[in-house]
Design a protein around this motif. Structure first.
Motif, short mmCIF file in Angstrom:
data_model
loop_
_atom_site.label_atom_id
_atom_site.label_comp_id
_atom_site.label_asym_id
_atom_site.label_seq_id
_atom_site.Cartn_x
_atom_site.Cartn_y
_atom_site.Cartn_z
N SER A 12 5.58 5.22 1.67
CA SER A 12 4.13 5.33 1.85
C SER A 12 3.75 6.58 2.63
O SER A 12 4.49 7.05 3.48
CB SER A 12 3.59 4.10 2.58
N GLU A 13 2.57 7.04 2.32
CA GLU A 13 1.97 8.20 2.96
C GLU A 13 1.09 7.65 4.09
O GLU A 13 0.25 6.78 3.83
CB GLU A 13 1.14 8.78 1.85
N CYS B 212 -5.82 3.32 21.93
CA CYS B 212 -5.91 3.36 20.46
C CYS B 212 -5.04 4.46 19.86
O CYS B 212 -4.43 4.26 18.81
CB CYS B 212 -7.35 3.52 20.01
N CYS B 213 -5.00 5.63 20.51
CA CYS B 213 -4.15 6.70 19.98
C CYS B 213 -2.71 6.23 19.89
O CYS B 213 -2.04 6.37 18.88
CB CYS B 213 -4.20 7.93 20.88
N MET B 214 -2.25 5.63 20.99
CA MET B 214 -0.85 5.25 21.04
C MET B 214 -0.52 4.09 20.13
O MET B 214 0.53 4.06 19.50
CB MET B 214 -0.44 4.95 22.49
N TYR B 215 -1.45 3.09 20.02
CA TYR B 215 -1.09 2.00 19.12
C TYR B 215 -1.13 2.45 17.67
O TYR B 215 -0.37 1.97 16.83
CB TYR B 215 -1.86 0.70 19.41
N ALA B 216 -2.01 3.42 17.36
CA ALA B 216 -2.04 3.94 15.99
C ALA B 216 -0.75 4.70 15.68
O ALA B 216 -0.14 4.52 14.63
CB ALA B 216 -3.25 4.83 15.78
N VAL B 217 -0.31 5.52 16.63
CA VAL B 217 0.94 6.27 16.44
C VAL B 217 2.10 5.30 16.27
O VAL B 217 2.93 5.44 15.37
CB VAL B 217 1.19 7.23 17.64
N LYS B 218 2.10 4.26 17.09
CA LYS B 218 3.16 3.25 17.01
C LYS B 218 3.14 2.52 15.68
O LYS B 218 4.16 2.40 14.99
CB LYS B 218 2.99 2.24 18.15
N GLN B 219 1.94 2.06 15.27
CA GLN B 219 1.84 1.34 13.99
C GLN B 219 2.27 2.25 12.84
O GLN B 219 2.94 1.80 11.90
CB GLN B 219 0.42 0.83 13.76
N ALA B 220 1.87 3.51 12.93
CA ALA B 220 2.25 4.45 11.87
C ALA B 220 3.77 4.56 11.79
O ALA B 220 4.35 4.58 10.70
CB ALA B 220 1.61 5.81 12.14
N MET B 221 4.43 4.61 12.96
CA MET B 221 5.89 4.70 12.96
C MET B 221 6.51 3.44 12.36
O MET B 221 7.45 3.50 11.57
CB MET B 221 6.42 4.92 14.38
N LEU B 222 5.97 2.29 12.73
CA LEU B 222 6.51 1.03 12.20
C LEU B 222 6.28 0.94 10.69
O LEU B 222 7.15 0.49 9.94
CB LEU B 222 5.86 -0.16 12.90
N LEU B 223 5.09 1.40 10.26
CA LEU B 223 4.80 1.38 8.82
C LEU B 223 5.77 2.28 8.08
O LEU B 223 6.29 1.91 7.02
CB LEU B 223 3.37 1.89 8.57
N SER B 224 6.00 3.45 8.62
CA SER B 224 6.87 4.36 7.88
C SER B 224 8.30 3.83 7.87
O SER B 224 9.07 4.16 6.98
CB SER B 224 6.75 5.79 8.41
N GLY B 225 8.62 2.96 8.83
CA GLY B 225 9.91 2.28 8.79
C GLY B 225 9.96 1.21 7.71
O GLY B 225 10.92 1.12 6.96
N SER B 226 8.89 0.40 7.62
CA SER B 226 8.95 -0.70 6.65
C SER B 226 8.51 -0.27 5.26
O SER B 226 8.88 -0.90 4.27
CB SER B 226 8.14 -1.90 7.14
N PRO C 248 0.81 -1.22 0.00
CA PRO C 248 0.00 0.00 0.00
C PRO C 248 0.85 1.28 0.00
O PRO C 248 1.82 1.38 0.74
CB PRO C 248 -0.81 -0.11 1.28
N ASP C 249 0.49 2.22 -0.86
CA ASP C 249 1.21 3.49 -0.94
C ASP C 249 0.64 4.51 0.03
O ASP C 249 1.30 5.47 0.40
CB ASP C 249 1.12 4.07 -2.36
N SER C 250 -0.62 4.34 0.34
CA SER C 250 -1.19 5.28 1.30
C SER C 250 -2.10 4.54 2.25
O SER C 250 -2.97 3.77 1.85
CB SER C 250 -1.90 6.41 0.54
N GLY D 45 7.13 12.61 9.83
CA GLY D 45 6.33 12.95 8.65
C GLY D 45 4.98 12.26 8.58
O GLY D 45 4.33 12.25 7.53
N ILE D 46 4.55 11.67 9.68
CA ILE D 46 3.21 11.08 9.68
C ILE D 46 2.19 12.21 9.74
O ILE D 46 2.34 13.16 10.51
CB ILE D 46 3.07 10.10 10.86
N ASN D 47 1.16 12.11 8.88
CA ASN D 47 0.16 13.20 8.84
C ASN D 47 -0.88 12.99 9.92
O ASN D 47 -1.54 11.96 9.96
CB ASN D 47 -0.57 13.20 7.49
#
Lengths: 430, 602
Positions: free
Chosen positions: A285-286, A267-281, A242-244, A312-314
């Motif tokens: 992706s946006e 939920c806020c924190m796991y979303a922030v964490k997942q977003a960080m992990l996603l932007s690593g892998s 996924p690109d976005s 850079g997570i929006n």
């Protein structure tokens, strides 16, 4: 059903997730005997299925496996897995629990965990450990680091081909195994029954679980886990990277329309964490998080949130009104951006994660007379004196059984419940 | 599952005297290592290395199956030394020591090589290089363990008492739990009464109870408990000793000193409300700008008819969130420590909303404004308060995260200008008779205690736990536990839970008459020691290393002498000892030489 076996312990812990295990270890360390009862085939609870955990980004396995190993090796801790608590009665001497040990269709004392049965089985099923993202066999060990390392045969899906029975070197496949009734006498009970996430179908406006590229937060955890189903992040409809990717916050919390007005705290924190992990892998992706308030309230959490913003997570302050898809199963969100005067607009993402909330996993407490709060979590009887106490003397509670909370808070509560149980055991001397 | 010692265990225990048979285990760490490092290659290379009898790789060595491999190899394959190449020893050294013990081998005959933090994580763009490095490090591990003697933990006798510093609710909860467990407890409180920040009038959130009632329920039980001794108006002038044997010099209210002995210390030193700097949102410039605790007091003491400030009736109140919390470097002025408070204080959003509601319910005609950025009313009961606030017609302004409202003190009013996200970032102007600053939490100033005990603090100034999930109430120093807001912002319920957890750990520590300590301490070879006296000068731990006169092989001689309970095994002494007479057990200079050689050979 086979005959009653009877066991006696000081403390009976219902649930062997991180709360149950920590309480078991603390009570065991204090010199008392503990039995944990777990309905799943392995101890470890939800935490063992997570990817990495905030705010330290340790892999969840790295924290959970040692606790699992420690509780399974502890001389004073015993666990019954794949076992359901039928009922618990208060007696003059404490409590008496009736447990049903479900059949694995494998002779546990003989099995050597060689996995030959699993390899030979021709039946592929959805793997619940991967939350439906991967497959498993009709007979399989639940996951790599499961404790105990015993396979479970899914009786309803087995085609009785006997492939497993033929390859088993110990001849321990037993198709005729029956549920076993077990009686446990205990002086104290700890309710550590944990949580379930709000169902994908809870909010019809969000696709109600029908949209293939709208996934649950626990599925996202598996996609990100180092030993997850695909080894990388792929979207379910076509296996595309996924690109976005977007997160919809409060998809199952702070929402009276689905009967869950409370904040689920994690939920806020796991979303922030997942977003960080996603932007690593997926560095190209946006990643966008649609939120109402970012509740980064724990120790080090604000710094973690700041780090995510710097990566850079929006973060977009918006309420998501409706989720649909186009012909390619791209996900379309209808949003109201707060900063732009709440004008409805549509945005498209390749994949969307719903940040679901937390619901109590058990609501009846096995016939024990336990006061609940209005959302069916265990209520503390003395929240301003010792919050681990419940309305029934000798019964204590910890973790998400008594309300949504993160892992550090859960571990604190487990220690607290253990302290109360230990001191209760000292005082009653029965 | 009780483990009985058998004949076989005794043989295994003595196995280290046999020719070395090293087992090497390379862990995948579920991909953390194996995604970068070719673990098969590492295991294969090591299998060819001298003295290595078994070399394996596995997905999770820390899992039960992984540990079973180790136990099996020791018990049935004659393995007498173990090297595990895996994560950081901080995570799993204890796990694997446990496995060796279960197998009957001395738990210190194992070396933990970190190929995660030191190889796979830091060299993720160089897979080949990372693999080679992992091989070198593991070979060095083998060399080290070949030169390892079996060690035994040092046992120190423990005082069955706990010293609790701080008499707030965290201290009192810990005291009651420890006393119920059978321990003797001393509470040292610097003020004249128990209760800490709850020793006041006013309601708390979210229970709506009177603060002092919560404190009183605990303090009544504390004061009537014969196992708890309370020192009010006390000061701690020094703390010495070590786990099991701490000694606190307490200056009592009468000015006399008393020595208090304790096996463990619980730090329940609590928090202070953030004090805004002069001019920060108008603070200190007029009595119309107050902090949240000041406002609580004002509301509590106001008559039923009107809220007044300096004799003037108040008809509008504005609340400002995040004062002294969620500060940003470059935007907010640093505090006394030269740093801004980046952290969220966790409780202020809820407390502000609860105060605003009570204000509105007492004086419905007062206009109430609330300037926030993220409303952090987390938790089950909390969201209701937020909803109630809307029903109470409290008017919300949401400022952008990086913007700071400007406050001007007018003749009679406070004028607040803020950007408001809720109205498309428009500049809004609020006039209020009273501005309430939602001040956050700061750790109490305990720099003297931090100094005596060499306590670690996190970047936000609160005391730092070893690991938030593995050891959440312990600090790196043995025998010291954290309870409540000394560690970070918490609400009442969370504080009580944390205090109980600190107690359960202290109780477990002191449950047996002696405490086992790691054996990695300095050891003196008295034959080699020349008595030069250089090493004690390098030692940073009071009393850990001294020069004594003693009989060595019939001759009176000056030699260095180590107190193993105080020595931290830092090795500063070994570094200055020319004849290599002093060494840290488990980390000897010979071991280092061999490791360096193994790495440099590549």
């Amino acid at each position: 059903m086979s005959e009653n076996k009877e066991f006696v312990c000081d403390s009976l812990i219902i649930g062997s997730g991180i709360a149950g295990m920590q309480a078991a270890l603390d009570i065991g360390d204090a010199g008392y005997n503990v039995i944990m009862v777990e309905k799943s085939p392995s101890i470890g609870g939800k935490m063992i299925s997570l990817s990495k955990v905030f705010p330290t980004l340790d892999c969840a396995s790295c924290i959970t496996t040692p606790k699992m190993a420690a509780s399974s090796h502890h001389p004073r801790v015993k666990a019954f897995t794949y076992s359901e608590v039928e009922k618990i009665e208060k007696t003059n001497e404490g409590f008496e629990a009736e447990i049903i040990k479900k059949p694995r269709f494998v002779i546990e004392s003989e099995c050597i965990s060689c996995k030959k049965c699993e390899e030979s089985c021709p039946v592929h099923l959805e793997d619940e450990f991967e939350f439906g993202l991967g497959v498993k066999k009709a007979i399989s060990i639940p996951f790599t680091n499961a404790i105990p390392q015993l396979p479970v045969l899914d009786e309803s899906k087995c085609i009785r081909c006997a492939a497993c029975a033929r390859v088993c070197p110990k001849d321990c496949i037993d198709y005729l195994q029956k549920p076993e009734k077990i009686k446990i006498k205990a002086k104290t009970i700890i309710l550590a029954t944990g949580y379930e996430i709000t169902p994908m179908t809870a909010k019809k406006e969000y696709g109600g679980g029908r949209l293939i590229n709208v996934i649950s937060s626990l599925q996202a955890e598996r996609l990100l886990a180092p030993h997850g189903p695909y080894g990388k992040v792929l979207r379910p409809s076509d296996g595309k990277i996924p690109d976005s990717i977007a997160y919809v916050q409060c998809a199952g919390s702070r929402d009276e329309s689905i009967g869950i007005p409370y904040c689920s705290r994690v939920c806020c924190m796991y979303a922030v964490k997942q977003a960080m992990l996603l932007s690593g892998s997926l560095p190209l992706s946006e990643i966008t998080i649609y939120y109402m308030d970012i509740r980064a309230f724990g120790k080090g959490y604000e710094q973690f949130y700041n780090q995510a913003r710097a990566m850079g997570i929006n973060f977009v302050k918006a309420k998501v009104a409706k989720i649909t898809e186009d012909q390619e199963h791209n996900v379309i969100l209808r949003i109201d951006k707060q900063e732009e005067g709440s004008v409805p607009m549509e945005v498209k993402h390749d994949m969307v994660v719903l940040s679901q909330g937390l619901l109590p996993s058990n609501k009846n407490f096995f016939g024990l007379n336990i006061e609940k709060n209005e959302y069916d979590f265990v209520a503390s009887s003395k929240p301003d004196f010792s919050p681990a106490l419940t309305s029934t003397e000798g019964v204590f509670t910890a973790g998400t059984a008594c309300g949504p909370k993160d892992i550090p808070d859960t571990i604190m509560e487990a220690g607290s419940a253990a302290m109360e149980a230990v001191n209760y055991l000292k005082s009653v001397k029965i | 599952m009780s483990e009985q010692i058998t004949e076989k265990d005794h043989t295994i225990n003595e196995n280290y005297r046999q020719k070395p048979k090293v087992a090497v285990y390379v862990c995948h760490c579920g991909g953390n290592i194996s995604d970068i490092i070719d673990v098969k290659k590492v295991a294969e290379e090591l299998s060819k290395y001298p003295n290595v009898a078994i070399s394996r790789e596995y997905a999770f060595m820390c899992s039960s199956t992984g540990q079973d491999y180790i136990v099996e190899d020791i018990r049935n394959n004659g393995i007498n030394r173990v090297v595990i190449a895996a994560c950081s020893p901080a995570l799993h050294e204890l796990t694997f020591r446990g496995a060796l013990s279960r197998a009957g081998l001395n738990p210190y005959l194992y070396e933990h090589v970190n190929i995660r933090e030191q190889a796979s994580w830091v060299h993720k763009n160089d897979k080949e290089g990372a693999t080679l490095k992992a091989i070198s490090l593991t070979k060095a591990g083998v060399e080290k363990i070949l030169r390892q003697d079996p060690l035994n933990s040092i046992r120190v006798e423990a005082v069955r008492g706990v010293a609790i510093i701080g008499g707030g609710i965290a201290g009192m909860r810990s005291a009651l739990s420890c006393a119920d467990n059978g321990l003797d407890v001393s509470i040292m409180e610097k003020s004249g009464s128990l209760g800490g920040n709850l020793n006041r009038k006013g309601k708390v959130y979210p229970s709506g109870k009177e603060a002092f009632e919560i404190a009183n329920e605990l303090s009544k039980k504390v004061l009537s408990n014969p196992k708890i001794k309370v020192y009010l108006n006390s000061e701690i002038s020094f703390i010495g000793g070590y786990v099991g044997n701490f000694q606190l010099n307490v200056k009592k209210s009468d000015g006399k000193f008393e020595k208090v002995k304790a096996g463990a210390i619980i730090m329940a030193t609590g928090f202070s409300h953030y004090k805004p700097q002069k001019g920060e949102y108008g603070f200190g410039l007029a009595d119309r700008v107050v902090t949240l605790p000041e406002f609580e007091n004002l509301l509590e003491n106001s008559g039923e008819k009107a809220l007044e400030i300096s004799g003037k009736k108040v008809s509008s109140v504005a609340f400002m969130h995040c004062v002294g919390s969620r500060q940003i470097d470059g935007i907010d002025a640093p505090g006394k420590n030269g740093k801004v408070n980046e952290y969220c204080s966790r409780i202020c959003c809820g407390s502000i909303i609860s105060s605003a509601n009570r204000l509105k319910e007492k004086f419905p005609e007062i206009s109430v404004f609330d300037i926030y950025t993220d409303m952090r009313t987390y938790g089950m009961e909390h969201e209701k308060y937020y909803k109630k606030a809307s029903e109470n017609d409290i008017i919300f302004f949401r400022r952008p995260l990086e913007e700071r409202p400007k406050v001007e003190i007018g003749v009679e009013k406070v004028n607040i200008k803020t950007k408001d996200v809720l109205t498309m970032n428009e500049e809004m102007e609020i006039e209020a008779d009273l501005l309430v600053l939602g001040t956050g939490m700061e750790p109490n100033d305990i720099s003297d205690l931090v100094e005596y005990l060499k306590l670690p603090r996190s970047s936000d100034g609160f005391l730092q736990e070893v690991h938030p999930k593995l050891r959440p109430v312990e600090v790196a120093n043995n025998g010291i536990f954290l309870a409540g807001t000394a560690q970070g912002p918490m609400d009442i319920k969370e504080t009580l839970q944390a205090a109980n957890t600190a107690s359960v750990k202290a109780a477990a520590l002191l449950s047996s008459p002696d405490i086992p300590l790691d054996p990695f301490v300095a050891v003196v070879d008295e034959d080699k020691c020349t008595g030069c006296g250089l090493c004690p000068k390098e030692c940073s731990y009071e009393g850990a290393l001294i020069m004594i006169e003693k009989d060595v092989k019939g001759k009176k001689k000056k030699v260095a002498s180590v107190n193993p309970a105080l020595c931290k095994g830092c090795g500063a002494c070994a570094a200055v000892c020319e004849p290599r007479a002093i060494n840290v057990a488990g980390w000897t200079l010979d071991q280092f030489d061999a490791m360096v050689e193994a790495i440099a050979k590549e």
